[in-house]
Design an enzyme around this catalytic site. Structure first.
Site, PDB file in Angstrom:
ATOM      1  N   ASP A  36       0.804  -1.223   0.000  1.00  0.00           N
ATOM      2  CA  ASP A  36       0.000   0.000   0.000  1.00  0.00           C
ATOM      3  C   ASP A  36       0.837   1.273   0.000  1.00  0.00           C
ATOM      4  OD1 ASP A  36      -2.339  -1.374  -0.117  1.00  0.00           O
ATOM      5  OD2 ASP A  36      -2.833  -1.212   2.004  1.00  0.00           O
ATOM      6  N   ASP A 291     -15.431  34.876 -34.671  1.00  0.00           N
ATOM      7  CA  ASP A 291     -14.621  33.673 -34.804  1.00  0.00           C
ATOM      8  C   ASP A 291     -15.176  32.514 -33.996  1.00  0.00           C
ATOM      9  OD1 ASP A 291     -12.914  34.965 -36.460  1.00  0.00           O
ATOM     10  OD2 ASP A 291     -11.442  35.461 -34.909  1.00  0.00           O
ATOM     11  N   GLY A 426      -9.910  19.956 -33.918  1.00  0.00           N
ATOM     12  CA  GLY A 426     -10.742  18.927 -34.522  1.00  0.00           C
ATOM     13  C   GLY A 426     -11.293  19.361 -35.861  1.00  0.00           C
ATOM     14  N   LEU A 427     -11.693  20.634 -35.976  1.00  0.00           N
ATOM     15  CA  LEU A 427     -12.203  21.147 -37.240  1.00  0.00           C
ATOM     16  C   LEU A 427     -11.123  21.141 -38.308  1.00  0.00           C
ATOM     17  CD1 LEU A 427     -14.608  22.419 -38.693  1.00  0.00           C
ATOM     18  CD2 LEU A 427     -13.784  24.653 -37.947  1.00  0.00           C
TER      19      LEU A 427
END
Length: 531
Positions: A36, A291, A426-427
């Site tokens: 642990d 934008d 991503g775009l």
């Protein structure tokens, strides 16, 4: 007990270790086997602290179980006190040691030390890390303030006016291994100082036992992280009459509400809403700018600890114009609040500590952005969906060296950048994928750097891996087969909804008995489901 690859929270003794490590002059004796001791890595590797946590392990082994393990515990307590000379001692046991029932807290109290000894009883098989941290902080505050005179009826949050001083408050809840706690404290301190409010104590992060003893000198308490500090704030209100804030200042709207709440508690004149015009945070204007218009209506899935999930849902829905399509938490202590928030959005909250169930929910909701933990980052990567981490558990990359709060005005700026940048990336990836056959993206053609020439190759540029999704060979035989033409048409669909389109098209093909899916079948399926 459940076997899992990942877990959102550790056992409760990890929470106790977080409190001990966050404070000064506090030592934690943990009755635990050698296995642990892994928890040290959480602080040195993830939190990147320069010193080990102030924890002494008894590290008993199998051969010790045949003897007197109680004497082993007492020996380690004696060594810890003599070596580290703590101002307060926490004593507890790990999940494994709980089965032995040595009761190390009672043993420590019977050893005659004059320092405060806090015995921790943390049920390892029914509670988790955040509960353990909250219980440890609560027991520590109770133990250190047990001799302080109770003054519930006499306390007046506005007494600073008659005493000729500025109002002062406590910041309660920040701890190590919390999400951006260090920077949140600095940001909240800056905001309160701007409004003429002093800080009495910040705890547990950076506090010593002597600071805890003077915690009742404040006029009010600010509960920054309810998972850690709410139970302590309730106890302080009940015993000393200290009111505490319920609003967490994450986001522009919540920060304004927080300032109004603390001013009302302290009997101060309410601040002007000057922040709404963007003079303090750029999130408001940026989210309205040209934008950012394309962000409106983007589908977002949110999962994490209760505090950050509730804040994220408000920011996403009210401040950025996102559509929240999934909301959930692993914090069962915050489940009711998250369910209420989900109900307001017309959703059913996902309350689970199973990361696979969360991944399945992400697939079903087909979001365009995932806001979650380190685990959701991995899930989103597998699904080809942009992701931003908003909550623990986190990776070392989510403990930046720079100033990066989540709370207050600067926190709103950080949140805007952290959430919007993955969508922009991503775009870009999707546009490159759509137009990868155009001459600008073909290696054989001359680049814009004309003097360097192009690459001479006969092979077409290979598309990114996430555009080459194929039907898995392990699928049942009755599943229709995608033709190259169908795959090509599917690749033109944005990646964040491609999985849903694939599933709906296969469902449509099964309904009409189609064995092969080409481009025309894909268009027919689209028309069918949009009808």
């Amino acid at each position: 007990m459940e076997l899992t690859l990942w877990t959102y929270e550790g056992p409760p003794h990890i929470g106790a270790m977080r409190i001990a490590s966050s404070m000064k002059g506090v030592h934690y004796v943990l009755h635990a086997p050698q296995g642990d001791t892994y928890a040290d890595l959480l602080f040195t590797m993830i939190e990147r602290r320069g010193q080990r946590p102030p924890v002494t392990y008894t590290t008993f082994q199998a051969r010790d179980l045949g003897g007197d393990t109680a004497e082993l515990v007492k020996g380690h307590i004696r060594e810890a006190v003599d070596r580290f000379k703590p101002e307060a001692l926490l004593v507890g046991e790990s999940c494994t040691a709980e089965l032995i029932q040595d009761q190390p807290g009672s043993l420590a109290k019977g050893m005659g030390y004059e320092i405060p000894i806090i015995s921790l009883e943390l049920p390892a098989y029914s509670k988790k890390e955040n509960w353990g941290a909250a219980e440890t902080f609560y027991q520590l505050v109770r133990g250190l303030l047990k001799d302080s005179p109770k003054s519930e009826s006499e306390h007046n949050p506005s007494k600073w006016k008659t005493e000729g001083r500025r109002p002062r408050v406590n910041l309660l809840g920040p701890s190590l291994l919390g999400f951006r706690c260090r920077d949140d404290v600095l940001e909240v301190q800056k905001i309160l100082a701007h409004h003429g409010i002093d800080i009495n104590v910040v705890a547990p992060l950076g506090a010593a036992p002597a600071d805890i003893i003077r915690i009742n000198e404040a006029d009010a308490n600010i509960c920054l992280y309810p998972e850690i500090a709410e139970s302590t704030c309730i106890w302080l209100e009940r015993n000393f009459g200290h009111p505490y804030t319920k609003t967490i200042p994450i986001g522009v709207g919540a920060t304004n509400d927080f300032l109004n709440e603390i001013h009302q508690l302290l009997g101060m004149e309410l601040p002007k809403q000057e922040e709404e015009d963007g003079s303090q945070s750029r999130l408001t204007w940026y989210s309205k700018s040209v934008d950012s218009n394309y962000l409106t209506g983007k589908r977002v899935f949110i999962f994490g600890d209760g505090t950050h999930v509730l804040a994220a849902s408000r920011i996403a829905h009210k401040e950025l114009g996102f559509e929240v399509v999934g909301l959930g938490t692993y914090s069962r202590e915050m489940a009711r609040k998250v369910r209420d928030a989900a109900k307001e959005l017309g959703l059913e909250a996902l309350i689970t500590n199973d990361y696979l169930a969360v991944e399945e929910a992400i697939k079903e909701s087909a979001p365009e952005l995932v806001l979650g933990t380190q685990m959701e980052r991995h899930s989103a990567k597998r699904l080809g969906i942009p992701c931003a981490v908003i909550s623990t558990p986190m990776h070392v990359q989510d403990v930046p060296a720079r100033y990066s709060p989540q709370m207050g005005w600067e926190g709103a700026n950080v949140i805007f950048d952290d959430w919007v940048h993955p969508l922009m990336m991503g775009l870009e990836e999707h546009l490159i994928g759509m137009f990868r056959h155009d001459f600008e993206f073909t290696d054989g053609h001359q680049s814009h750097l004309g003097h360097l020439g192009g690459h001479s190759t006969e092979k077409e540029t290979k598309a990114p891996s996430f555009y080459q999704e194929k039907v898995q060979s392990s699928r049942p035989e009755h599943f229709p087969h995608w033709t190259p033409e169908g795959e090509s048409e599917l690749a033109k669909i944005p990646f964040f909804v491609r999985g849903k389109v694939r599933k709906n098209t296969e469902k449509y093909a099964n309904q009409i008995g189609c064995k092969e899916i080409d481009g025309e079948t894909l268009l027919d399926a689209k028309a069918h489901f949009n009808a």
